[in-house]
Design an enzyme around this catalytic site. Structure first.
Site, mmCIF file in Angstrom:
data_model
loop_
_atom_site.group_PDB
_atom_site.id
_atom_site.type_symbol
_atom_site.label_atom_id
_atom_site.label_comp_id
_atom_site.label_asym_id
_atom_site.label_seq_id
_atom_site.Cartn_x
_atom_site.Cartn_y
_atom_site.Cartn_z
ATOM 1 N N GLU A 7 -5.286 11.177 70.151
ATOM 2 C CA GLU A 7 -3.953 11.566 70.614
ATOM 3 C C GLU A 7 -4.073 12.410 71.877
ATOM 4 O OE1 GLU A 7 -0.740 13.094 67.928
ATOM 5 O OE2 GLU A 7 -0.977 14.900 69.171
ATOM 6 N N LYS A 144 10.036 5.709 54.396
ATOM 7 C CA LYS A 144 9.581 5.181 55.685
ATOM 8 C C LYS A 144 8.768 3.895 55.503
ATOM 9 C CE LYS A 144 8.190 9.452 56.881
ATOM 10 N NZ LYS A 144 7.662 10.604 57.666
#
Length: 273
Positions: A7, A144
């Site tokens: 990331e 989700k």
């Protein structure tokens, strides 16, 4: 062989932009499964960073998208722009403020409509600071998943047992999507403690003392590499097949950890030309 991913975040200065490019080029040599870019307050900065990472040789990019930075009417156009900038998928997050009419499941639905290959969501081995309970965290993750998420990435943690217990509880709740542990190598102990407090990550007293002593003795980087490598090894020994590193736009410590885990970096031809 364990997969890895990285990331990055958008730089705020020209100097930081050069640092990001150097870190990205170095880490691209480890052939990550994917790399992600966090969502800036100005979404255009995220798009610029996606383009920069693509130029650095990183592939299969993912754009963070938060409910707090997007208006519902603007989301389809933004996702299209992210794809044009190089994103193959997104990491759908609620964000730090109340949603503006958006829900994380809305982000997932829009990503599916835009034919994004990957739809990642967040998961929390330790209870999210705004969650009512650990069960509500799992309920949201199941929601989700049911909305179409393809995988989850966790908030960082320092103790493997937190992730392993969470993984087992998730499986017992019928959550079958891959859950990737998020690893934060310590680049700055003071800053790391502040981040941990804000997101509810536990730090055992002996770990805190170990890092404090290492800083006093001038061996903070060695401590960071040893701690994260040991954490990653424990996860791998317990069946974890993918590790996601929060790089903080720096390559040195992350590279050392990946090397310790048996990853051999490949030299890019354009870096030696």
């Amino acid at each position: 062989m364990t997969q890895i991913s990285f990331e990055f975040f958008s730089p705020k200065t020209v100097t930081a932009a050069f640092s990001l490019s150097r870190a990205a080029e170095t880490l691209a040599g480890f052939a990550p499964q994917f790399s992600s870019v966090t969502c800036s307050k100005d979404p255009a900065q995220t798009l610029d960073t996606l383009r920069a990472l693509r130029r650095s040789g990183l592939e299969r990019l993912q754009a963070h998208v938060t409910c707090s930075t997007q208006q519902p009417a603007d989301l389809p156009a933004y996702l299209k722009a992210a794809q044009e900038a190089g994103a193959e998928g997104l990491i759908a997050l609620r964000g730090d403020t109340a949603p503006k009419g958006l829900d994380v499941t809305d982000l997932i639905a829009c990503a599916k409509q835009n034919a994004m290959q990957d739809i990642f969501v967040a998961a929390y081995p330790e209870v999210h600071p705004l969650a009512q309970s650990s069960q509500s965290d799992l309920d949201w993750l199941k929601r989700k998943q049911d909305a179409g998420a393809t995988a989850a990435i966790t908030q960082f943690f320092f103790h493997a047992e937190f992730f392993l217990r969470f993984r087992d509880r998730a499986a017992a709740q019928g959550i079958t999507l891959p859950i990737t542990p998020g690893i934060l190598p310590v680049q700055n102990w003071t800053a790391t403690q502040a981040i941990a407090r804000s997101c509810g990550t536990s730090i055992a007293p002996d770990l805190a003392e170990g890092f404090a002593r290492a800083e006093r003795e001038g061996r903070a980087e060695m401590m960071a590499i040893a701690q994260a490598s040991e954490l990653c090894d424990s996860l791998i020994q317990n069946g974890v097949e993918h590790l996601h590193f929060y790089t903080m736009n720096k390559a040195e410590v992350v590279s050392a950890i990946c090397t310790a885990l048996g990853k051999a970096p490949q030299q890019s031809l354009r870096r030696v030309a």
